[in-house]
Scaffold this motif. Sequence first.
Motif, PDB file in Angstrom:
ATOM      1  N   ALA A 191      -8.195   2.751  -4.074  1.00 38.25           N
ATOM      2  CA  ALA A 191      -7.576   3.552  -4.462  1.00 38.25           C
ATOM      3  C   ALA A 191      -6.131   3.765  -3.979  1.00 38.25           C
ATOM      4  O   ALA A 191      -5.089   4.103  -4.527  1.00 38.25           O
ATOM      5  CB  ALA A 191      -8.385   4.620  -4.487  1.00 38.25           C
ATOM      6  N   ALA A 192      -6.413   4.201  -2.720  1.00 41.25           N
ATOM      7  CA  ALA A 192      -5.436   4.356  -1.204  1.00 41.25           C
ATOM      8  C   ALA A 192      -4.450   2.588  -1.511  1.00 41.25           C
ATOM      9  O   ALA A 192      -2.941   3.236  -1.672  1.00 41.25           O
ATOM     10  CB  ALA A 192      -5.899   4.197   0.405  1.00 41.25           C
ATOM     11  N   ARG A 193      -4.706   2.065  -1.594  1.00 39.61           N
ATOM     12  CA  ARG A 193      -3.851   0.217  -1.387  1.00 39.61           C
ATOM     13  C   ARG A 193      -2.936   0.881  -3.057  1.00 39.61           C
ATOM     14  O   ARG A 193      -1.816   0.202  -2.629  1.00 39.61           O
ATOM     15  CB  ARG A 193      -4.615  -0.832  -1.790  1.00 39.61           C
ATOM     16  CG  ARG A 193      -5.037  -0.948  -0.133  1.00 39.61           C
ATOM     17  CD  ARG A 193      -5.848  -2.443  -0.083  1.00 39.61           C
ATOM     18  NE  ARG A 193      -6.152  -2.816   1.247  1.00 39.61           N
ATOM     19  CZ  ARG A 193      -7.536  -2.376   1.407  1.00 39.61           C
ATOM     20  NH1 ARG A 193      -8.387  -1.938   0.848  1.00 39.61           N
ATOM     21  NH2 ARG A 193      -8.560  -2.304   2.796  1.00 39.61           N
ATOM     22  N   LEU A 194      -3.621   1.388  -3.935  1.00 42.28           N
ATOM     23  CA  LEU A 194      -2.918   0.949  -5.511  1.00 42.28           C
ATOM     24  C   LEU A 194      -1.943   1.990  -5.187  1.00 42.28           C
ATOM     25  O   LEU A 194      -0.820   2.002  -6.370  1.00 42.28           O
ATOM     26  CB  LEU A 194      -4.245   1.451  -6.782  1.00 42.28           C
ATOM     27  CG  LEU A 194      -4.917   0.221  -6.944  1.00 42.28           C
ATOM     28  CD1 LEU A 194      -6.112   1.384  -7.919  1.00 42.28           C
ATOM     29  CD2 LEU A 194      -4.327  -1.071  -7.251  1.00 42.28           C
ATOM     30  N   ASP A 195      -2.284   3.146  -4.508  1.00 40.60           N
ATOM     31  CA  ASP A 195      -1.525   3.968  -4.298  1.00 40.60           C
ATOM     32  C   ASP A 195      -0.607   3.758  -3.263  1.00 40.60           C
ATOM     33  O   ASP A 195       0.833   4.640  -3.527  1.00 40.60           O
ATOM     34  CB  ASP A 195      -1.769   5.656  -3.956  1.00 40.60           C
ATOM     35  CG  ASP A 195      -2.575   6.265  -5.770  1.00 40.60           C
ATOM     36  OD1 ASP A 195      -2.478   5.528  -5.974  1.00 40.60           O
ATOM     37  OD2 ASP A 195      -3.521   6.616  -4.875  1.00 40.60           O
TER      38      ASP A 195
END
Length: 294
Positions: A191-195
């Motif tokens: 999720a952090a990488r997608l953000d």
Amino acid sequence: MIQSLRWKGAAFTVPFQLGFVFLYLVPIGYAVYQSLFRTQQSGLGLGGASERFSGLDNYQRGLSDAAFTGSILRVVLFACVQIPVMLFVSLLLALLLDALGSRAASRFRIVLLVPYMIPGVVAALVWINLYSPDVGPLTPLGKLFGADWNFFSPSMVWPSIGNLLTWHGIGYNMVIIYSALQAVPRDLFEAARLDGASEVRIARSIKVPYVRGALVLTGLLSVIQMLQIFNEPALFRNVTPQTVNDGFTPIMIIYNQAFNAGNYHYAAALSVLLALILGVASFLFYRLTSREAD
């Protein structure tokens, strides 16, 4: 039926309970008992010695002993530098391992754990030979770069011991921190990488907060170990007695009083005082770090 099963389950703890009582509680109680006495010579010292009850006199003497309190302060100041450095290196290695694949991480984990598998005395002897200006490679290597260092000098003996302790302890601490990292939900990373978060930001904002409990544990164990440091300074004393004296650390003072001076009662009192200091230091460290973790 349930009560019977509970008693059967509790019976499995009997070996541990017996070991705890006879290997911990009984020696502690005996040390406290011995600390309340003193050896008194009769007459001119030709008529033998007898034990006399002295109450808390040994404790008062220990608290006013400048050598004992100075050694504690010396070790505490050293721990304030060495422990954060060791934990930072262990955390960095654990983060790097977590960024690797499972197969590569398992291989590097074993390599990094090898120093911890070496007995502390053997590790100290290895590094003393590495530090030696006569047979070690570090002094000639430093001269190639214009550095004329002496690892046994008063200004370098603590960094030399600190480097040894860090090398020996990072593997154990790294494994504990790495195990805590494995429990972090991987969905958070995705999720952090997608953000758009970078790996450094993920490590700083997600991974490190999740392993604060492991850092508290390794820090607490390091505090307990540091105040009991003995092997490394004792071996350094054989090489550089002019720098490392009998009162270099609290345990060295206790050992000297018990086995060299033969003052077992005073050594027992110093042991109890050191145990109390260890308990207070561990409690304060846990309270402060756990509060920050919350």
